[in-house]
Structures are given as structure tokens and as C-alpha cells.
Design a protein around this motif. Structure first.
Motif, PDB file in Angstrom:
ATOM      1  N   MET A  54      -6.939  -8.434  -7.141  1.00 57.60           N
ATOM      2  CA  MET A  54      -5.775  -8.787  -6.310  1.00 57.60           C
ATOM      3  C   MET A  54      -5.439  -9.996  -6.546  1.00 57.60           C
ATOM      4  N   LEU A  55      -6.434 -11.069  -6.757  1.00 54.99           N
ATOM      5  CA  LEU A  55      -6.073 -12.283  -7.142  1.00 54.99           C
ATOM      6  C   LEU A  55      -5.744 -12.591  -8.595  1.00 54.99           C
ATOM      7  N   LEU A  56      -6.484 -11.717  -9.223  1.00 53.78           N
ATOM      8  CA  LEU A  56      -6.249 -11.635 -10.734  1.00 53.78           C
ATOM      9  C   LEU A  56      -4.907 -11.196 -11.016  1.00 53.78           C
ATOM     10  N   ALA A  57      -4.539 -10.104 -10.396  1.00 56.94           N
ATOM     11  CA  ALA A  57      -3.004  -9.587 -10.625  1.00 56.94           C
ATOM     12  C   ALA A  57      -1.874 -10.587 -10.464  1.00 56.94           C
ATOM     13  N   VAL A  58      -2.122 -11.375  -9.191  1.00 64.38           N
ATOM     14  CA  VAL A  58      -1.432 -12.548  -8.982  1.00 64.38           C
ATOM     15  C   VAL A  58      -1.425 -13.367  -9.858  1.00 64.38           C
TER      16      VAL A  58
ATOM     17  N   ILE B 184       5.244 -14.973 -15.933  1.00 63.32           N
ATOM     18  CA  ILE B 184       6.623 -15.766 -15.407  1.00 63.32           C
ATOM     19  C   ILE B 184       6.631 -17.059 -15.999  1.00 63.32           C
ATOM     20  N   THR B 185       5.584 -17.839 -15.992  1.00 66.80           N
ATOM     21  CA  THR B 185       5.664 -19.060 -16.420  1.00 66.80           C
ATOM     22  C   THR B 185       5.662 -19.147 -17.986  1.00 66.80           C
ATOM     23  N   SER B 186       4.903 -18.435 -18.521  1.00 65.47           N
ATOM     24  CA  SER B 186       4.946 -18.369 -20.035  1.00 65.47           C
ATOM     25  C   SER B 186       6.233 -17.948 -20.557  1.00 65.47           C
ATOM     26  N   ALA B 187       6.750 -16.610 -20.182  1.00 63.04           N
ATOM     27  CA  ALA B 187       8.049 -16.335 -20.647  1.00 63.04           C
ATOM     28  C   ALA B 187       9.056 -17.411 -20.303  1.00 63.04           C
ATOM     29  N   ALA B 188       9.298 -17.998 -19.072  1.00 64.75           N
ATOM     30  CA  ALA B 188      10.082 -18.916 -18.709  1.00 64.75           C
ATOM     31  C   ALA B 188       9.986 -20.193 -19.491  1.00 64.75           C
ATOM     32  N   GLY B 189       9.014 -20.545 -19.939  1.00 62.75           N
ATOM     33  CA  GLY B 189       8.661 -21.475 -20.947  1.00 62.75           C
ATOM     34  C   GLY B 189       9.210 -21.530 -22.114  1.00 62.75           C
TER      35      GLY B 189
ATOM     36  N   LEU C 229       7.551 -24.678 -10.068  1.00 61.55           N
ATOM     37  CA  LEU C 229       6.984 -23.935  -8.843  1.00 61.55           C
ATOM     38  C   LEU C 229       6.122 -22.953  -9.202  1.00 61.55           C
ATOM     39  N   PHE C 230       6.565 -22.058 -10.338  1.00 66.04           N
ATOM     40  CA  PHE C 230       5.658 -21.091 -10.760  1.00 66.04           C
ATOM     41  C   PHE C 230       4.591 -21.447 -11.591  1.00 66.04           C
ATOM     42  N   GLY C 231       4.753 -22.682 -12.225  1.00 68.18           N
ATOM     43  CA  GLY C 231       3.611 -23.141 -12.799  1.00 68.18           C
ATOM     44  C   GLY C 231       2.367 -23.746 -11.916  1.00 68.18           C
TER      45      GLY C 231
ATOM     46  N   MET D  22       2.011 -22.786  -8.925  1.00 70.17           N
ATOM     47  CA  MET D  22       1.450 -21.352  -8.115  1.00 70.17           C
ATOM     48  C   MET D  22       0.468 -20.753  -9.407  1.00 70.17           C
ATOM     49  N   TYR D  23       0.749 -20.756 -10.438  1.00 70.89           N
ATOM     50  CA  TYR D  23      -0.242 -20.278 -11.377  1.00 70.89           C
ATOM     51  C   TYR D  23      -1.586 -21.228 -11.472  1.00 70.89           C
ATOM     52  N   ALA D  24      -1.229 -22.463 -11.660  1.00 67.42           N
ATOM     53  CA  ALA D  24      -2.449 -23.289 -11.589  1.00 67.42           C
ATOM     54  C   ALA D  24      -3.447 -23.146 -10.131  1.00 67.42           C
ATOM     55  N   ILE D  25      -2.660 -23.004  -9.367  1.00 65.65           N
ATOM     56  CA  ILE D  25      -3.460 -22.849  -7.992  1.00 65.65           C
ATOM     57  C   ILE D  25      -4.431 -21.393  -8.108  1.00 65.65           C
ATOM     58  N   CYS D  26      -3.685 -20.473  -8.440  1.00 65.80           N
ATOM     59  CA  CYS D  26      -4.294 -18.931  -8.504  1.00 65.80           C
ATOM     60  C   CYS D  26      -5.513 -18.909  -9.438  1.00 65.80           C
ATOM     61  N   SER D  27      -4.954 -19.500 -10.552  1.00 67.77           N
ATOM     62  CA  SER D  27      -6.130 -19.682 -11.873  1.00 67.77           C
ATOM     63  C   SER D  27      -7.303 -20.303 -11.366  1.00 67.77           C
ATOM     64  N   LYS D  28      -7.193 -21.414 -10.775  1.00 68.42           N
ATOM     65  CA  LYS D  28      -8.555 -22.126 -10.419  1.00 68.42           C
ATOM     66  C   LYS D  28      -9.079 -21.438  -8.886  1.00 68.42           C
ATOM     67  N   ALA D  29      -8.331 -20.701  -8.520  1.00 65.31           N
ATOM     68  CA  ALA D  29      -8.963 -20.288  -7.133  1.00 65.31           C
ATOM     69  C   ALA D  29      -9.744 -18.937  -7.846  1.00 65.31           C
ATOM     70  N   LEU D  30      -9.261 -18.134  -8.917  1.00 70.18           N
ATOM     71  CA  LEU D  30      -9.748 -17.056  -9.243  1.00 70.18           C
ATOM     72  C   LEU D  30     -11.097 -17.408 -10.271  1.00 70.18           C
ATOM     73  N   ILE D  31     -11.303 -18.627 -11.039  1.00 72.94           N
ATOM     74  CA  ILE D  31     -12.066 -19.404 -11.553  1.00 72.94           C
ATOM     75  C   ILE D  31     -13.481 -19.731 -10.408  1.00 72.94           C
ATOM     76  N   ARG D  32     -12.903 -20.154  -9.316  1.00 77.86           N
ATOM     77  CA  ARG D  32     -14.008 -20.422  -8.343  1.00 77.86           C
ATOM     78  C   ARG D  32     -14.435 -19.114  -7.696  1.00 77.86           C
ATOM     79  N   ASN D  33     -13.727 -18.177  -7.593  1.00 81.93           N
ATOM     80  CA  ASN D  33     -14.151 -16.735  -6.840  1.00 81.93           C
ATOM     81  C   ASN D  33     -15.260 -15.931  -7.768  1.00 81.93           C
TER      82      ASN D  33
END
Length: 570
Positions: free
Chosen positions: A10-14, A21-26, A64-66, A68-79
Motif C-alpha cells: 500500500m505504501l509502495l502504491a501511494v 504525479i510529481t514527475s509528470a507535473a515537472g 506539495l506533491f513533491g 508527499m513523495y519525499a515523505i512516502c519514499s523515505k517511509a518506504l525505505i525505512r519500512n
């Protein structure tokens, strides 16, 4: 690795969603830049103001999306790293004793530290970066096709050329990463060995040799790492050179089209921006794919260690000890091929007391380990109340037995926890264990009592104090089988005699004592003496019967008395 990813799907999907979103928007920033430049060139102030307002709102959302991605990716690496360490740790401790001791403990430490860090740096993070840049590449490709199919075709040709680079380095990097993992394991093993041998090193003035040994291993580890980094540098340098050449090509071709009147200035800026979004991701992928490929041996090692936790235990029976423990035609050899036990036949009755006697190396300790389920690779049969112990739950079987070893391990906590091992016991049970073991004699003199810390492996205690704690640790659990493997050898003879005498009076306790103490009065209290020679049971019987028989046991007793007499005279 896959199981850890599934646990965090689930965390990976988010994380992937915010990444997309961040990559396409960039990438869409290139279109905004195009509109701004074209509006400026046309002198359209109203359009310019609208684009500025839209850009501010757009950048706020992108930020904002960037985030959220940074937080989620770091949480994923931690988990993921948390899950991998836990699975490896569980896997190591769920190995049987023979599998566990087949590797140095430093190898396990290296897997839990160095290898997990390698996975984080060269697998998890590169994988997330690769996925993110694939999205950037796809979005850039779509917009490039819209702006200029010709330039897009040129970029695709350059991209194909760039993708040939990882194939030149992939296999070599995989070998280097494997070498780094192996060398770090060797380094950890060597350092652990040197630190554990501190007292010997100091006692025998080995300081200079130790420093040289450490320097050699440290240099070897650093050079192995540098060899891998050197290859990474070559791969990255070549990739960056190709990327710069590609961007140069785009700029020159776009400039030519502007001169020809087929392109606007805004489109040129957009193309330059997009070419970076097109080539940059390819560059990132080229730099990270070899890392991901190169770390595969480390992934396999982690998977092998963690796989032990998944071994099924269904169908195993609950062990019950009401009558006897039978051994029939037992043979055992270690992996090296040396036969340790041969044709062992023995019957142990519940509640009886047995002394296992014989010269060092005759197989006494190995025999009691087999009886407690320590090893399962043997020929013959061992049955508990008529049921083969291979059909019994090994963890439950080992929990029926308490072993007091000659070399006692102490956890770096207080005396109470080294006895209770984080279990709860009544005050009455605790007091009984303390007095039976003799722990109360020295604990009462300590300012913090049972809460006194013992230091690393009991370094703050004497050998005798550690053995008393080990005896209390075993007694407090009231297990049906107690194995005393020279468990009182570091205690003074009077205390040892008192402890062993008390154990012999416990009616429900089945006691097996491995001993070299030929005290006639004490041995006379045992129901049977089991005398071993060269991996075989030579004689079984009461002390007085075996002495009167005048066989190997009688000779062993006489020899032992002679050694004691010589020692006293000396």
C-alpha cells in the motif's frame, strides 16, 4: 525481498502515485516556459499575467506533491530496511544449531549491517529513482512528439546508443558488488575476532601484530570498495558524456529550425527543457541499472538468510515426557566426516539421575545435545515416550530441557534479567532458585542486589558467579530435564557439592550430569553412571557396581585420583 515489498504494497502504491504525479507535473513546466516566452515575444501582457498566476498555483501544487513523495519514499525505505533486518534476524535464529554454527556470527552481523546498507544504497533507492525517471521519460516523449517529431527521432536514436553502455558494465559491476559484500564480511569477522581477543592480545603483547592485521584487512576492504567505485565512475562518466552530446544536438537542430522560420523561441526553450527531461532520465537509468544488477548476489544472500523463517512446522507433535527417553543404534558425525558417536543404545527413565563420565572428546556433550534436539542429522532413533523426536516440535522439545554449560553467556543487563530472561516468576520461586544455586551469597553483598549490571558477557562478575547465575537460570524454570555440562566447574568444591546434592534430591527432575569430578560420595548418589570411550558407551551401572567390576570406569577413576594427588603435591 519480495515478501518485504508485499508487506508494504500500500505504501509502495501511494509512493508510486505521488512519483508519477510529481514527475509528470515537472515535465509540464516546459510547456509553461514555452507559453511565457511566446507571450513575451508577442508583447501580450494579459496572457503573460494569466500564465504567471497559473504558474504560481502550479508550482505550489508541485511542491506539495513533491513533499508527499519525499515523505512516502523515505517511509518506504525505512519500512523495507526494517522488514529485511527483522526477517534476516528471525531467519538466523530459526536455523537449527548445526546450520547456525556453520557460519561465523560476524557473517550474520555483516548481513544485518553492511548488506542491508548495500541494498538501501544500490537497490531500493536506485529502483525508486529508476521508476520515477521512467515516468519523466514517458511524459517528455509525448510532449516532444507534439512539438517536433524530427528532434524526437534524433533523441530516440541517441537514447538507443546510450542504453548500450550498461551492457558494457553490468556483469563487471555485479562481480565487484559481490566482492565488496564478501570482503566486508571478512573485515567484520576479523575485527570481531580481534576485539574478542582483547585480553590475549594485551597479555601476550600482540599490539603491533594486531594493528598490522587490522591495517591489512582495512586496506583490503577499502581497496575492494574503491575498485567497485572506480567502475561506477567510468560508467557514470561515459553516460554523462553521451547525455551532453545529445543535448548539444537538440540545441543546434532547434536553432537551425528557428533560423529557417519553422520554430518559435518559446518552442526552443521548451525543447531544451524537454531534452533534459528526456536524456536525464535515460542517464539516471543507465547509472542505476548496473547498481541494481550488481547487487543481485547480496539480494540472494539476504533472501537465503531470511528464508529460514518460512519453514513450515505443521504436523509436528507436542513433546510429552512421562516415562522414558530411549536411544537405539545411534550414530553421529559432523559435516567434516569424523565419526563422533557410534552404536549408542541407552534408556533414560523419568526422575532418575545420570552421570555421564569419560575422557575429553569421547562424545559426552554431543550425546546430550542430540537428546535435547540440538542436532537432527543422525542415524538411528531417539524416542520420547515412544515417539521419534523428529516428529516433535523442535522448539518445544528444546524448551523441555534446561542446560547449564561450563562456558556461561551473560547478556549485558542486570543479574535478575539474566536469571529470568524477561519472564515473570513469583518471589517464592525466585528465592528458591537463588538459594539452591548459591546466588544469594554474593548478591546480598552487592549495593544494587539483583539489579546489579553484569557487563558485556558478565565481565563484571567472576566465573563462579556467572555459573551460579546459570544454575539459577535453569532451576527457576522447573523443566523436567536438566543437563549439567560441567556446569559447576568454576564454583568452589563445597558450593558445587551443595548445588549438585540438592539437584539429586529433586524427585521429578531427570538429571544428566557431564562431570570429571570423581567424588565417590557424590557419584554414589546417582542412579546410573554412563561411562563413554571413543564415542561409544562402554559401561552403564551404579557407581559401586562399576568400581567393583574393575573395568574402564574403575581405571578412569584411579587415573583421575592420581592426577589430583600429583596436582596437590605440586
Amino acid at each position: 525481498m519480495k515478501q518485504s515489498i508485499r508487506q508494504n504494497k500500500m505504501l509502495l502504491a501511494v509512493t508510486l502515485l505521488f512519483s508519477i504525479i510529481t514527475s509528470a507535473a515537472g515535465v509540464l513546466i516546459a510547456i509553461i516556459l514555452q507559453k511565457v516566452i511566446d507571450a513575451a515575444m508577442q508583447g501580450d501582457m494579459l496572457l503573460f499575467k494569466k500564465i504567471v498566476i497559473l504558474s504560481v498555483a502550479y508550482l505550489l501544487l508541485l511542491s506539495l506533491f513533491g513533499f508527499m513523495y519525499a515523505i512516502c519514499s523515505k517511509a518506504l525505505i525505512r519500512n523495507l530496511t526494517l522488514s529485511l533486518r527483522e526477517r534476516v534476524f528471525r531467519g538466523v535464529f530459526r536455523r537449527n544449531a548445526e546450520e547456525f554454527t556453520s557460519s561465523n556470527t560476524a557473517d550474520y552481523l555483516s548481513a544485518l549491517t553492511n548488506d542491508i546498507k548495500l541494498l538501501e544504497d544500490n537497490y531500493i533507492q536506485p529502483l525508486l529513482l529508476t521508476l520515477q525517471n521512467v515516468v519523466v521519460f514517458a511524459a517528455s516523449l509525448i510532449i516532444l512528439l507534439y512539438l517536433s517529431p524530427l528532434i524526437t527521432l534524433i533523441l530516440v536514436v541517441c537514447m538507443i546508443l546510450m542504453f548500450t553502455v550498461p551492457s558494457l558494465f553490468g556483469k563487471a559491476l555485479q562481480d565487484k558488488q559481490s566482492a565488496v559484500s564478501a570482503q566486508m564480511s571478512i573485515f567484520t569477522t576479523s575485527v570481531k575476532d580481534l576485539l574478542s581477543g582483547y585480553e590475549v592480545i594485551k597479555s601476550y603483547a600482540m599490539g603491533k601484530h594486531t594493528e598490522q592485521k587490522f591495517q591489512q584487512e582495512n586496506t583490503a576492504a577499502a581497496n575492494t570498495r574503491f575498485a567497485a567505485d572506480r567502475l561506477f565512475a567510468a560508467n557514470e562518466s561515459l553516460s554523462e558524456t553521451l547525455a551532453i552530446l545529445t543535448q548539444f544536438s537538440v540545441v543546434f537542430i532547434a536553432a537551425y529550425l528557428i533560423i529557417s522560420g519553422d520554430f518559435s523561441a518559446g518552442s526552443l526553450v521548451a525543447l531544451v527543457q524537454l531534452s533534459g527531461g528526456f536524456v536525464g532520465p535515460v542517464l539516471v537509468v543507465m547509472q542505476n541499472l548496473p547498481k541494481i544488477q550488481g547487487v543481485k548476489p547480496v539480494v540472494q544472500r539476504i533472501n537465503d538468510l531470511a528464508s529460514e523463517e518460512a519453514q513450515p512446522k505443521s504436523g509436528l507433535l507436542e513433546p510429552v515426557f512421562n516415562e522414558n527417553l530411549e536411544i537405539s543404534r545411534l550414530h553421529f558425525a559432523y559435516q567434516q566426516g569424523n565419526q563422533v558417536l557410534s552404536d549408542i543404545n541407552l534408556s533414560l527413565q523419568k526422575g532418575k539421575k545420570y552421570a555421564l563420565v569419560g575422557r575429553s572428546g569421547c562424545g559426552k556433550s554431543t550425546l546430550v545435545k542430540l537428546l535435547s534436539g540440538y542436532y537432527d542429522r543422525y542415524e538411528g532413533s531417539i524416542t520420547l515416550d515412544g515417539i521419534n523426536i523428529k516428529q516433535l516440535d523442535p522448539e518445544r522439545l528444546q524448551q523441555m530441557t534446561a542446560t547449564i554449560h561450563q562456558n556461561v553467556y551473560m547478556f549485558d543487563t542486570d543479574i535478575k534479567q539474566n536469571i529470568c530472561l524477561h519472564e515473570e516468576f513469583s518471589e517464592e520461586v525466585m528465592e528458591t532458585a537463588l538459594h539452591t544455586s548459591g546466588v544469594h551469597k554474593f548478591v546480598e553483598k552487592m549495593p544494587s542486589g539483583l539489579l546489579t549490571t553484569v557487563g558485556e558477557n558478565g565481565s563484571q562478575l567472576s566465573g563462579g558467579q556467572r555459573q551460579r547465575i546459570a544454575v539459577a537460570r535453569a532451576l527457576i524454570r522447573s523443566k523436567p530435564i536438566l543437563i549439567l555440562d560441567e556446569g559447576t566447574s568454576a564454583i568452589d568444591m563445597q558450593t558445587a557439592y551443595e548445588i549438585e546434592s540438592r539437584l539429586l534430591t529433586l524427585k521429578e527432575l531427570t538429571l544428566m550430569t557431564i562431570t570429571h569430578n570423581m567424588n565417590e560420595e557424590l557419584l554414589g548418589l546417582y542412579d546410573e553412571i554412563i561411562y563413554m570411550e571413543n564415542g561409544r558407551i562402554a559401561e552403564v551401572g551404579s557407581f559401586h557396581v562399576l568400581r567393583a567390576r574393575g573395568g574402564g570406569f574403575a581405571a578412569f577413576c584411579s587415573l583421575h585420583k592420581g592426577d589430583v594427588a600429583e596436582a596437590l603435591q605440586a
